[in-house]
Design a protein around this motif. Sequence first.
Motif, PDB file in Angstrom:
ATOM      1  N   TYR A 137       0.803  -1.219   0.000  1.00 32.89           N
ATOM      2  CA  TYR A 137       0.000   0.000   0.000  1.00 32.89           C
ATOM      3  C   TYR A 137       0.841   1.277   0.000  1.00 32.89           C
ATOM      4  N   VAL A 138       0.159   2.366  -0.316  1.00 32.82           N
ATOM      5  CA  VAL A 138       0.722   3.710  -0.205  1.00 32.82           C
ATOM      6  C   VAL A 138      -0.198   4.511   0.697  1.00 32.82           C
ATOM      7  N   GLU A 139       0.361   5.209   1.662  1.00 30.55           N
ATOM      8  CA  GLU A 139      -0.450   6.032   2.555  1.00 30.55           C
ATOM      9  C   GLU A 139      -1.101   7.177   1.785  1.00 30.55           C
ATOM     10  N   GLU A 140      -2.363   7.429   2.091  1.00 30.09           N
ATOM     11  CA  GLU A 140      -3.093   8.517   1.431  1.00 30.09           C
ATOM     12  C   GLU A 140      -4.330   8.866   2.250  1.00 30.09           C
ATOM     13  N   ILE A 141      -4.545  10.146   2.511  1.00 34.46           N
ATOM     14  CA  ILE A 141      -5.745  10.575   3.239  1.00 34.46           C
ATOM     15  C   ILE A 141      -6.592  11.550   2.430  1.00 34.46           C
ATOM     16  N   ASP A 142      -6.122  11.943   1.258  1.00 38.01           N
ATOM     17  CA  ASP A 142      -6.866  12.864   0.407  1.00 38.01           C
ATOM     18  C   ASP A 142      -8.081  12.145  -0.180  1.00 38.01           C
ATOM     19  N   ARG A 143      -9.271  12.527   0.237  1.00 40.76           N
ATOM     20  CA  ARG A 143     -10.483  11.858  -0.200  1.00 40.76           C
ATOM     21  C   ARG A 143     -10.680  11.960  -1.714  1.00 40.76           C
ATOM     22  N   ASN A 144     -10.240  13.078  -2.303  1.00 42.78           N
ATOM     23  CA  ASN A 144     -10.396  13.255  -3.749  1.00 42.78           C
ATOM     24  C   ASN A 144      -9.582  12.234  -4.530  1.00 42.78           C
ATOM     25  N   LYS A 145      -8.492  11.759  -3.942  1.00 42.18           N
ATOM     26  CA  LYS A 145      -7.685  10.733  -4.580  1.00 42.18           C
ATOM     27  C   LYS A 145      -8.225   9.341  -4.265  1.00 42.18           C
ATOM     28  N   GLY A 150      -8.357   1.855  -4.854  1.00 41.94           N
ATOM     29  CA  GLY A 150      -8.738   0.771  -3.956  1.00 41.94           C
ATOM     30  C   GLY A 150      -8.358   1.162  -2.536  1.00 41.94           C
ATOM     31  N   ALA A 151      -9.307   1.744  -1.828  1.00 40.62           N
ATOM     32  CA  ALA A 151      -9.019   2.358  -0.525  1.00 40.62           C
ATOM     33  C   ALA A 151      -8.925   1.320   0.589  1.00 40.62           C
ATOM     34  N   LEU A 152      -8.033   1.591   1.525  1.00 41.03           N
ATOM     35  CA  LEU A 152      -7.808   0.715   2.668  1.00 41.03           C
ATOM     36  C   LEU A 152      -7.824   1.528   3.965  1.00 41.03           C
ATOM     37  N   ASN A 153      -8.196   0.857   5.045  1.00 43.40           N
ATOM     38  CA  ASN A 153      -7.999   1.411   6.388  1.00 43.40           C
ATOM     39  C   ASN A 153      -7.008   0.495   7.075  1.00 43.40           C
ATOM     40  N   ILE A 154      -5.819   1.026   7.350  1.00 43.82           N
ATOM     41  CA  ILE A 154      -4.737   0.217   7.901  1.00 43.82           C
ATOM     42  C   ILE A 154      -4.420   0.690   9.310  1.00 43.82           C
ATOM     43  N   VAL A 155      -4.358  -0.248  10.225  1.00 43.54           N
ATOM     44  CA  VAL A 155      -3.969   0.020  11.607  1.00 43.54           C
ATOM     45  C   VAL A 155      -2.757  -0.849  11.906  1.00 43.54           C
ATOM     46  N   GLY A 156      -1.619  -0.199  12.134  1.00 41.32           N
ATOM     47  CA  GLY A 156      -0.380  -0.950  12.310  1.00 41.32           C
ATOM     48  C   GLY A 156      -0.009  -1.600  10.990  1.00 41.32           C
ATOM     49  N   PRO A 166     -14.359   4.413  -3.010  1.00 46.39           N
ATOM     50  CA  PRO A 166     -15.461   4.784  -2.107  1.00 46.39           C
ATOM     51  C   PRO A 166     -16.108   6.105  -2.506  1.00 46.39           C
ATOM     52  N   HIS A 167     -17.394   6.241  -2.194  1.00 41.66           N
ATOM     53  CA  HIS A 167     -18.088   7.503  -2.413  1.00 41.66           C
ATOM     54  C   HIS A 167     -17.456   8.591  -1.540  1.00 41.66           C
ATOM     55  N   SER A 168     -17.499   9.815  -2.014  1.00 45.28           N
ATOM     56  CA  SER A 168     -16.894  10.912  -1.248  1.00 45.28           C
ATOM     57  C   SER A 168     -17.563  11.094   0.104  1.00 45.28           C
ATOM     58  N   GLU A 169     -18.852  10.723   0.200  1.00 44.20           N
ATOM     59  CA  GLU A 169     -19.567  10.874   1.469  1.00 44.20           C
ATOM     60  C   GLU A 169     -19.421   9.655   2.377  1.00 44.20           C
ATOM     61  N   ASP A 170     -18.662   8.653   1.947  1.00 40.92           N
ATOM     62  CA  ASP A 170     -18.439   7.464   2.773  1.00 40.92           C
ATOM     63  C   ASP A 170     -17.781   7.887   4.085  1.00 40.92           C
ATOM     64  N   PRO A 171     -18.413   7.586   5.244  1.00 35.35           N
ATOM     65  CA  PRO A 171     -17.877   8.056   6.523  1.00 35.35           C
ATOM     66  C   PRO A 171     -16.649   7.296   7.028  1.00 35.35           C
ATOM     67  N   ARG A 172     -16.334   6.172   6.414  1.00 34.56           N
ATOM     68  CA  ARG A 172     -15.200   5.384   6.901  1.00 34.56           C
ATOM     69  C   ARG A 172     -13.885   6.121   6.667  1.00 34.56           C
ATOM     70  N   LYS A 173     -12.944   5.908   7.575  1.00 33.57           N
ATOM     71  CA  LYS A 173     -11.682   6.651   7.556  1.00 33.57           C
ATOM     72  C   LYS A 173     -10.593   5.841   6.856  1.00 33.57           C
ATOM     73  N   PHE A 174     -10.554   5.934   5.551  1.00 34.52           N
ATOM     74  CA  PHE A 174      -9.505   5.261   4.791  1.00 34.52           C
ATOM     75  C   PHE A 174      -8.228   6.087   4.844  1.00 34.52           C
ATOM     76  N   ASN A 175      -7.098   5.389   4.907  1.00 31.28           N
ATOM     77  CA  ASN A 175      -5.823   6.107   5.038  1.00 31.28           C
ATOM     78  C   ASN A 175      -4.746   5.598   4.082  1.00 31.28           C
ATOM     79  N   ALA A 176      -5.151   4.795   3.090  1.00 32.89           N
ATOM     80  CA  ALA A 176      -4.169   4.238   2.150  1.00 32.89           C
ATOM     81  C   ALA A 176      -4.893   3.665   0.942  1.00 32.89           C
ATOM     82  N   PHE A 177      -4.125   3.282  -0.074  1.00 34.67           N
ATOM     83  CA  PHE A 177      -4.675   2.545  -1.211  1.00 34.67           C
ATOM     84  C   PHE A 177      -3.680   1.465  -1.615  1.00 34.67           C
TER      85      PHE A 177
END
Length: 243
Positions: A137-145, A150-156, A166-177
């Motif tokens: 993965y590559v870290e990313e928090i820009d919702r427009n990107k 293929g968005a991921l939520n990675i912890v550790g 994901p839709h722009s209004e998706d409330p989940r906190k993705f931080n990578a792709f």
Amino acid sequence: MLTYILPSAGQGSRLGLPYPKEIHRVLPNSSLIDFSLKHLVENMDAIESVIIVISPGKEIVVDYVQRERLNSSLVNGIYFNELYSEWPGSIRSAEKYFGKFNIVLLPDSVLTTKRKEKLSEKFIQEFEAGADLVFAYVEEIDRNKLIKLGALNIVGSNVIDFCDKPHSEDPRKFNAFWGAFGFKGECGSKILELMGKSVERKEVDLSSLNLKISAFPLDTYKDLGTWPSIANFLSAKNLIQRF
């Protein structure tokens, strides 16, 4: 030993070429697909087989890889199964060829690892540690990107959520792709079925797979599927070479 799967059945409409985009020369000695093949060549001893999924009319891609890049005995070309759809379906089309450990690389992208590590060795480390599904993965928090990826939520080093574009209004906190992923063959069908549902904009729960899902960071990842992205890649490469 690793089985590599390169989904190459798309029509490449974004580039509009009269031939398969995978063989388009980006650099004097490199076509698009060569950026993915580079990761295979750097550790040939780890390869069990290479599966290239194509649609009718794209046989030249398989021929190019067999004749000019890899030992032809390693390479198999198979046709996209029309019962499936989109990129997860392209990978599922190769199901009967799945090995114990499988790595999916997109043939219109270029990625680099951190500290010049071998991509294959990073995947092997994760599989040997018990992972069933592994994302590079590559870290990313820009919702427009993220809405294009293929968005991921990675912890550790664990992946707890996944959503394809994901839709722009998706409330989940993705931080990578993801830029590449690997999976154990025995789990491949249900993993790709879930990914396919996400592509269809259906809600998916990654935890429902009951698998160990890990991740490791890449240094860079670039999608070279459009002319602007190719131009940006070449401009950056020229600057690096000059300075």
